[in-house]
Design an enzyme around this catalytic site. Structure first.
Site, PDB file in Angstrom:
ATOM      1  N   HIS A  83       0.756  -1.296   0.002  1.00  0.00           N
ATOM      2  CA  HIS A  83       0.027   0.133  -0.006  1.00  0.00           C
ATOM      3  C   HIS A  83       0.955   1.076  -0.166  1.00  0.00           C
ATOM      4  CE1 HIS A  83       0.545   0.723   4.424  1.00  0.00           C
ATOM      5  NE2 HIS A  83       0.680  -0.538   4.527  1.00  0.00           N
ATOM      6  N   ASP A 135      -0.503   4.175   1.213  1.00  0.00           N
ATOM      7  CA  ASP A 135      -0.879   5.379   1.673  1.00  0.00           C
ATOM      8  C   ASP A 135      -0.548   5.081   3.150  1.00  0.00           C
ATOM      9  OD1 ASP A 135      -2.585   2.628   1.762  1.00  0.00           O
ATOM     10  OD2 ASP A 135      -3.937   3.316   3.175  1.00  0.00           O
ATOM     11  N   ASP A 163       6.134   1.545   6.920  1.00  0.00           N
ATOM     12  CA  ASP A 163       4.856   1.048   7.059  1.00  0.00           C
ATOM     13  C   ASP A 163       4.312   1.970   5.705  1.00  0.00           C
ATOM     14  OD1 ASP A 163       2.522  -0.350   6.830  1.00  0.00           O
ATOM     15  OD2 ASP A 163       2.060   0.553   8.919  1.00  0.00           O
ATOM     16  N   GLU A 169      -5.265   0.869   2.399  1.00  0.00           N
ATOM     17  CA  GLU A 169      -5.133  -0.314   3.672  1.00  0.00           C
ATOM     18  C   GLU A 169      -5.204   0.333   4.995  1.00  0.00           C
ATOM     19  OE1 GLU A 169      -3.134  -3.096   6.062  1.00  0.00           O
ATOM     20  OE2 GLU A 169      -2.579  -1.204   5.933  1.00  0.00           O
ATOM     21  N   GLU A 170      -4.609   1.560   5.217  1.00  0.00           N
ATOM     22  CA  GLU A 170      -4.665   1.992   6.566  1.00  0.00           C
ATOM     23  C   GLU A 170      -6.179   2.513   6.884  1.00  0.00           C
ATOM     24  OE1 GLU A 170      -2.187   1.499   8.374  1.00  0.00           O
ATOM     25  OE2 GLU A 170      -0.239   1.523   7.356  1.00  0.00           O
ATOM     26  N   GLU A 219       4.503  -5.567   4.497  1.00  0.00           N
ATOM     27  CA  GLU A 219       4.124  -5.227   5.885  1.00  0.00           C
ATOM     28  C   GLU A 219       5.372  -5.518   6.718  1.00  0.00           C
ATOM     29  OE1 GLU A 219       1.776  -3.292   6.652  1.00  0.00           O
ATOM     30  OE2 GLU A 219       0.201  -3.618   5.171  1.00  0.00           O
ATOM     31  N   HIS A 231       3.411   3.807  12.576  1.00  0.00           N
ATOM     32  CA  HIS A 231       2.383   4.675  12.985  1.00  0.00           C
ATOM     33  C   HIS A 231       2.696   5.579  14.161  1.00  0.00           C
ATOM     34  CE1 HIS A 231      -1.160   1.846  11.452  1.00  0.00           C
ATOM     35  NE2 HIS A 231       0.007   1.908  10.628  1.00  0.00           N
TER      36      HIS A 231
HETATM   37 ZN   LIG Z   1       0.958  -1.208   6.541  1.00  0.00          ZN
END
Ligand SMILES: [Zn+2]
Length: 385
Positions: free
Chosen positions: A73, A75, A106, A140-141, A169, A355
């Site tokens: 992903h 995003d 990520d 995805e997020e 991931e 994150h």
């Molecule tokens: Zn991810």
């Protein structure tokens, strides 16, 4: 550092500069397409609602030969308070071996490693038999409604099954590839409202307190052993995340109590078994209630197969470690891909900072990751039969 290593770093930096907060892509998929086109990939942009997705495939030889997919992903989650970052989250900053920026781990670094590993593989191997493909989403997020799941529905209509899939991931914990994910637990949410009857606390006989009514049932719910797990999964857990009742005053018995809880479940339980056991407990205590369920994902597992073997061997040979085959962590898009029968492994950089404020990644490990990916491709596509 060779040219391909330089390119892994450069691409990661380019991706970080795109402020692709979910579900925005901000041009990342164009960078990917521009990289893959000259390598002979056919590019297909699939937009569903407000989400950009990309499917890129390069077939060689027999159309029935295996299909390998890199899934990822573009995003990222929002940066949070920008002034708490030591650097601008959307400006890649290098200090020593560390690259800072939102999405570095990520999973923009993995995307770069996938691209350069593919280039190295095609340049070195030339003649493989099968299909190499990229399934990239920018959803995805967040909701994950118009991303991987829809691309797969489209691919399925055309009858293009996926044999092997690596999801980028960040699976590693302390050092690159010390852990890969071969499955994930399922996730089931419940929103439960216990119904009572509002009244004055001085006249409890004329009211029905939903908090009191719920106590024993909740004790039983949180005390229940849902299953014992198995060789791949820890036991299923249930956690209450919210409880609300009452209006803040001290003389009213509330009319309702609401709670939200979540199951993270192993393959020893199912959505149906968890729901029915929950209802059984609620009924046992004669509660009046409403309950709404939402399933975030079923558990999945890849057992054995060529992909896991190749991943283990490549990590051992290039990095000198035995990787741990794990099912820990939250959900990922692997949950959408595995049910179609694909072997799915998640392999990416360290997840310590994902994150978080000051998300970062080791540049050396990204470059190693690219080499590991290439080695995996070589093992899968040069295997006899
Ligand atoms: Zn991810």
């Amino acid at each position: 550092m060779d040219l391909t290593d330089e390119q892994t770093l450069e691409l990661t930096k380019q991706f970080i500069r795109a402020e692709s907060v979910s579900p925005r892509d901000e041009g990342c998929q164009l960078i990917i397409a521009d990289f893959l086109k000259p390598l002979g990939f056919e590019i297909e942009h699939m937009r569903f609602d407000d989400v950009d997705n990309l499917w890129a495939a390069r077939s060689n030889g027999n159309p029935d030969a295996p299909v390998f997919v890199f899934a990822g992903h573009t995003d990222v989650v929002p940066p949070g308070p920008i002034d708490e970052w030591r650097t601008n989250p959307f400006e890649p900053v290098i200090e020593g071996d560390t690259l800072y920026g939102r999405g570095a781990a990520d999973m923009k670094g993995s995307l770069a490693a996938m691209l350069t590993s593919t280039k190295r593989f095609i340049e070195n191997t030339g003649n493989y038999e099968g299909t190499l493909a990229f399934l990239i989403t920018s959803d995805e997020e967040a909701d994950a409604i118009n991303g991987t799941v829809k691309v797969l529905q489209e691919l399925n209509k055309r009858g293009s099954p996926i044999t092997w899939c690596i999801v980028g991931e960040p699976s590693s914990s302390e050092t690159l590839a010390d852990s890969v994910r071969i499955g994930r637990r399922g996730s089931l949410n419940a929103d439960l409202t216990i119904l009572g009857q509002q009244g004055h606390v001085a006249y409890p006989d004329d009211a029905d307190n939903p908090i009191h009514a719920a106590m024993q049932a909740l004790a039983e719910l949180v005390g229940t052993c849902w299953d014992d797990g198995n060789q791949y999964f820890p036991p299923t857990t249930m956690q209450i995340s919210n409880i609300h009742s009452g209006s803040g005053v001290n003389n009213i018995i509330p009319g309702e109590m609401n709670l939200v809880f979540n199951f993270r479940f192993s393959t020893e339980s199912t959505e149906v078994s968890l729901k029915s056991r929950t209802i059984e407990i609620l009924e046992k205590f004669n509660l009046q209630y409403r309950i709404e369920w939402s399933l975030s994902g079923n558990p999945f597992i890849t057992e054995g197969g060529e992909l896991i073997a190749a991943v283990q061997s490549s990590i051992k040979e290039l990095l000198g470690i035995e990787t741990d085959l794990s099912t820990a962590g939250g959900t990922s898009d692997g949950r959408f891909i595995a049910p179609y029968g694909a072997q799915v492994v998640e392999l990416g950089p360290c997840n310590k900072t994902i994150h978080k404020i000051d998300e970062c990644v080791s540049i050396r490990e990204l470059q190693q990751l690219s080499r590991v990916y290439t080695d995996i491709l070589q093992r899968l596509f040069t295997k006899p039969g």
